[in-house]
Every structure is written in C-alpha cells, then in structure tokens.
Design a protein around this motif. Structure first.
Motif, PDB file in Angstrom:
ATOM      1  N   GLU A 190       0.633  -1.572  -0.206  1.00 45.28           N
ATOM      2  CA  GLU A 190      -0.160  -0.106   0.038  1.00 45.28           C
ATOM      3  C   GLU A 190       0.736   1.442   0.023  1.00 45.28           C
ATOM      4  OE1 GLU A 190       1.151  -0.402   4.291  1.00 45.28           O
ATOM      5  OE2 GLU A 190       0.763  -2.014   2.779  1.00 45.28           O
ATOM      6  N   TYR A 191       1.967   1.179  -0.040  1.00 46.22           N
ATOM      7  CA  TYR A 191       3.496   2.177   0.438  1.00 46.22           C
ATOM      8  C   TYR A 191       2.935   3.288  -1.123  1.00 46.22           C
ATOM      9  CZ  TYR A 191       7.267   5.002   0.557  1.00 46.22           C
ATOM     10  OH  TYR A 191       8.468   6.117   1.380  1.00 46.22           O
ATOM     11  N   ALA A 192       2.783   4.474  -1.178  1.00 43.86           N
ATOM     12  CA  ALA A 192       2.713   5.132  -2.285  1.00 43.86           C
ATOM     13  C   ALA A 192       3.492   6.625  -1.770  1.00 43.86           C
ATOM     14  CB  ALA A 192       1.887   4.777  -3.022  1.00 43.86           C
ATOM     15  N   PRO A 193       4.489   6.587  -1.421  1.00 43.79           N
ATOM     16  CA  PRO A 193       4.837   7.954  -1.574  1.00 43.79           C
ATOM     17  C   PRO A 193       4.434   9.253  -2.611  1.00 43.79           C
ATOM     18  CG  PRO A 193       6.729   7.128  -1.790  1.00 43.79           C
ATOM     19  CD  PRO A 193       5.595   5.863  -1.469  1.00 43.79           C
ATOM     20  N   GLU A 194       4.209  10.256  -1.937  1.00 43.56           N
ATOM     21  CA  GLU A 194       4.114  11.363  -3.084  1.00 43.56           C
ATOM     22  C   GLU A 194       5.606  12.483  -2.591  1.00 43.56           C
ATOM     23  OE1 GLU A 194       1.290  15.575  -4.341  1.00 43.56           O
ATOM     24  OE2 GLU A 194       0.385  13.601  -3.509  1.00 43.56           O
ATOM     25  N   VAL A 195       6.338  12.241  -4.374  1.00 43.83           N
ATOM     26  CA  VAL A 195       7.419  13.075  -4.362  1.00 43.83           C
ATOM     27  C   VAL A 195       6.849  14.524  -3.774  1.00 43.83           C
ATOM     28  CG1 VAL A 195       9.558  13.229  -4.931  1.00 43.83           C
ATOM     29  CG2 VAL A 195       8.545  10.766  -5.158  1.00 43.83           C
ATOM     30  N   PRO A 196       7.561  15.213  -3.071  1.00 47.40           N
ATOM     31  CA  PRO A 196       7.621  16.647  -3.001  1.00 47.40           C
ATOM     32  C   PRO A 196       7.909  17.092  -4.206  1.00 47.40           C
ATOM     33  CG  PRO A 196       8.754  16.403  -1.191  1.00 47.40           C
ATOM     34  CD  PRO A 196       8.306  15.010  -2.514  1.00 47.40           C
ATOM     35  N   ASP A 197       7.042  18.097  -5.152  1.00 48.68           N
ATOM     36  CA  ASP A 197       7.972  18.855  -6.350  1.00 48.68           C
ATOM     37  C   ASP A 197       8.844  19.435  -6.288  1.00 48.68           C
ATOM     38  OD1 ASP A 197       5.055  18.482  -6.661  1.00 48.68           O
ATOM     39  OD2 ASP A 197       4.217  20.853  -6.330  1.00 48.68           O
ATOM     40  N   ALA A 198       9.601  20.063  -4.500  1.00 44.10           N
ATOM     41  CA  ALA A 198      10.566  20.376  -5.367  1.00 44.10           C
ATOM     42  C   ALA A 198      12.208  19.507  -5.436  1.00 44.10           C
ATOM     43  CB  ALA A 198      10.941  21.437  -3.754  1.00 44.10           C
ATOM     44  N   ALA A 199      12.115  18.200  -5.069  1.00 46.62           N
ATOM     45  CA  ALA A 199      12.358  16.679  -5.064  1.00 46.62           C
ATOM     46  C   ALA A 199      12.471  16.574  -6.541  1.00 46.62           C
ATOM     47  CB  ALA A 199      12.680  16.256  -3.731  1.00 46.62           C
ATOM     48  N   ALA A 200      11.576  16.226  -7.109  1.00 42.76           N
ATOM     49  CA  ALA A 200      10.925  15.688  -8.624  1.00 42.76           C
ATOM     50  C   ALA A 200      11.560  16.288  -9.154  1.00 42.76           C
ATOM     51  CB  ALA A 200       9.262  15.762  -8.713  1.00 42.76           C
ATOM     52  N   ARG A 201      11.981  17.847  -9.436  1.00 45.74           N
ATOM     53  CA  ARG A 201      12.298  18.920 -10.386  1.00 45.74           C
ATOM     54  C   ARG A 201      13.465  18.726  -9.899  1.00 45.74           C
ATOM     55  NH1 ARG A 201       8.590  22.378  -8.088  1.00 45.74           N
ATOM     56  NH2 ARG A 201       9.338  23.287  -6.906  1.00 45.74           N
ATOM     57  N   ALA A 202      14.271  18.489  -8.841  1.00 46.12           N
ATOM     58  CA  ALA A 202      16.056  18.516  -8.891  1.00 46.12           C
ATOM     59  C   ALA A 202      15.670  17.302  -9.616  1.00 46.12           C
ATOM     60  CB  ALA A 202      15.953  18.225  -7.215  1.00 46.12           C
ATOM     61  N   LEU A 203      14.845  16.232  -9.079  1.00 47.71           N
ATOM     62  CA  LEU A 203      15.894  14.692 -10.147  1.00 47.71           C
ATOM     63  C   LEU A 203      14.891  14.442 -10.999  1.00 47.71           C
ATOM     64  CD1 LEU A 203      14.562  12.606  -6.686  1.00 47.71           C
ATOM     65  CD2 LEU A 203      16.623  13.477  -7.863  1.00 47.71           C
ATOM     66  N   ALA A 204      14.765  15.313 -12.075  1.00 49.91           N
ATOM     67  CA  ALA A 204      14.041  16.011 -12.943  1.00 49.91           C
ATOM     68  C   ALA A 204      13.011  14.726 -13.502  1.00 49.91           C
ATOM     69  CB  ALA A 204      14.817  15.738 -14.098  1.00 49.91           C
ATOM     70  N   LEU A 205      12.390  14.642 -12.326  1.00 47.28           N
ATOM     71  CA  LEU A 205      10.836  13.657 -13.029  1.00 47.28           C
ATOM     72  C   LEU A 205       9.940  14.074 -13.168  1.00 47.28           C
ATOM     73  CD1 LEU A 205      11.433  11.772  -9.125  1.00 47.28           C
ATOM     74  CD2 LEU A 205      12.447  10.862 -11.528  1.00 47.28           C
ATOM     75  N   THR A 206       9.490  13.486 -14.201  1.00 43.00           N
ATOM     76  CA  THR A 206       7.569  13.200 -15.106  1.00 43.00           C
ATOM     77  C   THR A 206       7.712  12.474 -14.656  1.00 43.00           C
ATOM     78  OG1 THR A 206       8.547  12.664 -17.241  1.00 43.00           O
ATOM     79  CG2 THR A 206       9.059  14.952 -16.173  1.00 43.00           C
ATOM     80  N   GLU A 207       6.179  12.007 -15.369  1.00 45.63           N
ATOM     81  CA  GLU A 207       4.901  11.356 -14.922  1.00 45.63           C
ATOM     82  C   GLU A 207       6.059  10.241 -15.434  1.00 45.63           C
ATOM     83  OE1 GLU A 207       1.766  10.664 -13.597  1.00 45.63           O
ATOM     84  OE2 GLU A 207       1.847  13.100 -12.552  1.00 45.63           O
ATOM     85  N   GLU A 208       6.156  10.127 -16.928  1.00 43.21           N
ATOM     86  CA  GLU A 208       7.049   9.483 -17.983  1.00 43.21           C
ATOM     87  C   GLU A 208       8.424   8.941 -17.342  1.00 43.21           C
ATOM     88  OE1 GLU A 208       5.920  12.162 -18.956  1.00 43.21           O
ATOM     89  OE2 GLU A 208       3.853  11.383 -18.928  1.00 43.21           O
ATOM     90  N   THR A 209       8.925   9.852 -16.592  1.00 43.32           N
ATOM     91  CA  THR A 209      10.296   9.606 -16.399  1.00 43.32           C
ATOM     92  C   THR A 209      10.281   7.306 -15.805  1.00 43.32           C
ATOM     93  OG1 THR A 209      10.742  11.587 -15.820  1.00 43.32           O
ATOM     94  CG2 THR A 209      12.322  10.118 -14.885  1.00 43.32           C
ATOM     95  N   PRO A 210      11.224   7.165 -15.704  1.00 39.36           N
ATOM     96  CA  PRO A 210      11.179   5.829 -15.432  1.00 39.36           C
ATOM     97  C   PRO A 210      12.153   5.814 -14.137  1.00 39.36           C
ATOM     98  CG  PRO A 210      13.176   6.057 -17.072  1.00 39.36           C
ATOM     99  CD  PRO A 210      11.548   7.140 -17.286  1.00 39.36           C
ATOM    100  N   CYS A 211      11.728   5.503 -13.030  1.00 37.83           N
ATOM    101  CA  CYS A 211      12.658   5.835 -11.345  1.00 37.83           C
ATOM    102  C   CYS A 211      12.346   4.178 -10.862  1.00 37.83           C
ATOM    103  CB  CYS A 211      11.631   6.902 -10.686  1.00 37.83           C
ATOM    104  SG  CYS A 211      10.031   6.561 -10.140  1.00 37.83           S
ATOM    105  N   LEU A 212      13.317   4.509  -9.875  1.00 37.38           N
ATOM    106  CA  LEU A 212      13.333   3.195  -8.703  1.00 37.38           C
ATOM    107  C   LEU A 212      13.360   3.776  -7.357  1.00 37.38           C
ATOM    108  CD1 LEU A 212      14.473   0.504  -8.091  1.00 37.38           C
ATOM    109  CD2 LEU A 212      16.460   1.027  -8.275  1.00 37.38           C
ATOM    110  N   LEU A 213      12.482   2.705  -6.903  1.00 39.66           N
ATOM    111  CA  LEU A 213      12.358   3.652  -4.639  1.00 39.66           C
ATOM    112  C   LEU A 213      12.244   2.795  -4.051  1.00 39.66           C
ATOM    113  CD1 LEU A 213       9.846   5.757  -4.179  1.00 39.66           C
ATOM    114  CD2 LEU A 213       9.172   3.695  -2.912  1.00 39.66           C
ATOM    115  N   LEU A 214      13.046   3.208  -3.377  1.00 38.33           N
ATOM    116  CA  LEU A 214      13.752   2.289  -2.613  1.00 38.33           C
ATOM    117  C   LEU A 214      13.866   2.702  -0.799  1.00 38.33           C
ATOM    118  CD1 LEU A 214      16.642   0.720  -4.622  1.00 38.33           C
ATOM    119  CD2 LEU A 214      14.587  -0.525  -4.413  1.00 38.33           C
ATOM    120  N   VAL A 215      13.783   1.839  -0.293  1.00 37.54           N
ATOM    121  CA  VAL A 215      13.594   2.368   1.708  1.00 37.54           C
ATOM    122  C   VAL A 215      14.573   1.771   2.104  1.00 37.54           C
ATOM    123  CG1 VAL A 215      11.045   3.179   1.416  1.00 37.54           C
ATOM    124  CG2 VAL A 215      11.895   0.621   2.271  1.00 37.54           C
TER     125      VAL A 215
END
Length: 152
Positions: free
Chosen positions: A69-94
């Motif tokens: 159920e874990y579905a964090p929302e990446v803050p806008d500033a972090a998404a911009r800093a990482l150049a993430l868009t809805e289509e960007t492949p990304c990896l989320l780990l903890v």
C-alpha cells in the motif's frame, strides 16, 4: 572500474552503473557516488555501496515487497531536482534495518525513501511531508508474549 571491500569482495562496475546522490544520504552528505548491488536474484534487497568509501553501504529494500500500500508522493521540489515527470522511469527504495540475529525485528524507513531517476542515474533520499510514514516501520508483527513472561 573495481571496488574492493570486505562485504562483497571485488565489485566491477562501469561509469554508467554509478548513481549520483548530490546531497548524499541523510547524515552522510560527503559521499555522493554509489553503485547498487543485488546479492541474490529476485531478492527485494539491494545494497547502496559507496564508490568513494568501500566501508560504507546502506541496505535498501523494495517497499512493495513488504508494504504494497506504500505510495509516497515525492515533493515537487525533489521531483524537479531529479527531473522526474510522470513518464520518467525511476526506482524507489527504502532503507532497511535488520538487527543482527533478529530478522523478525526488521524495520523500514518509509519517511525518507531513496528515489533514483533511471535515465540520469541521479537520486536523492527524499524526506516526505506525509506524517503517516514512519522512520521505523515494523515489517513483521510482534508475536504476543505468553502470560507471565517478559518481552526481551
């Protein structure tokens, strides 16, 4: 390139394998270049191994293996800093903590996931604004103690 350490022996990697965390991990800002090491095929765990300090590695886990159920929302500033868009492949780990000899006490840091843009190989440990996620999320429920006994 090669990296020798006591945990994994010799790790061979290419420049393209390096993940850069410009701000490092929380508490470790001076180390910014890492490689992801998966020691077993199909395991939800990976090591974030520092290229700059062979003795430094963080145990990471795929949170979906333990918290679907874990579905964090990446803050806008972090998404911009990482150049993430809805289509960007990304990896989320903890980050994961497994006390020696007590795997049943494993915890995951759901409050600060590591997010990696797979196109640029740039990532960050992102502090979430959602208070529902904790730094020590217990993965396995504690077994109830039999009456008359004390928890260790």
């Amino acid at each position: 390139m090669q990296l020798d350490n006591t945990r994994f022996g010799t790790i061979e990697f290419q420049d393209g394998d390096v993940v850069t965390l410009p701000e490092g991990m929380v508490g470790f800002p001076q180390w910014t270049r890492f490689v992801l090491v998966q020691t077993r095929e199909g395991s939800p765990f990976r090591w974030l191994q520092s290229v700059e300090d062979p003795s430094l590695a963080f145990l990471l886990a795929d949170p979906s293996a333990y918290c679907p159920e874990y579905a964090p929302e990446v803050p806008d500033a972090a998404a911009r800093a990482l150049a993430l868009t809805e289509e960007t492949p990304c990896l989320l780990l903890v980050t994961a903590a497994i006390p020696r000899g007590r795997p049943e006490d494993m915890t995951l840091n759901l409050a600060a996931p590591v997010v990696i843009n797979l196109e640029t190989r740039v990532g960050a440990q992102v502090i979430l604004e959602n208070e529902a996620y904790t730094m020590k999320h217990r993965v396995f429920e504690q077994a109830p103690q039999p009456a008359g006994t004390k928890a260790a």
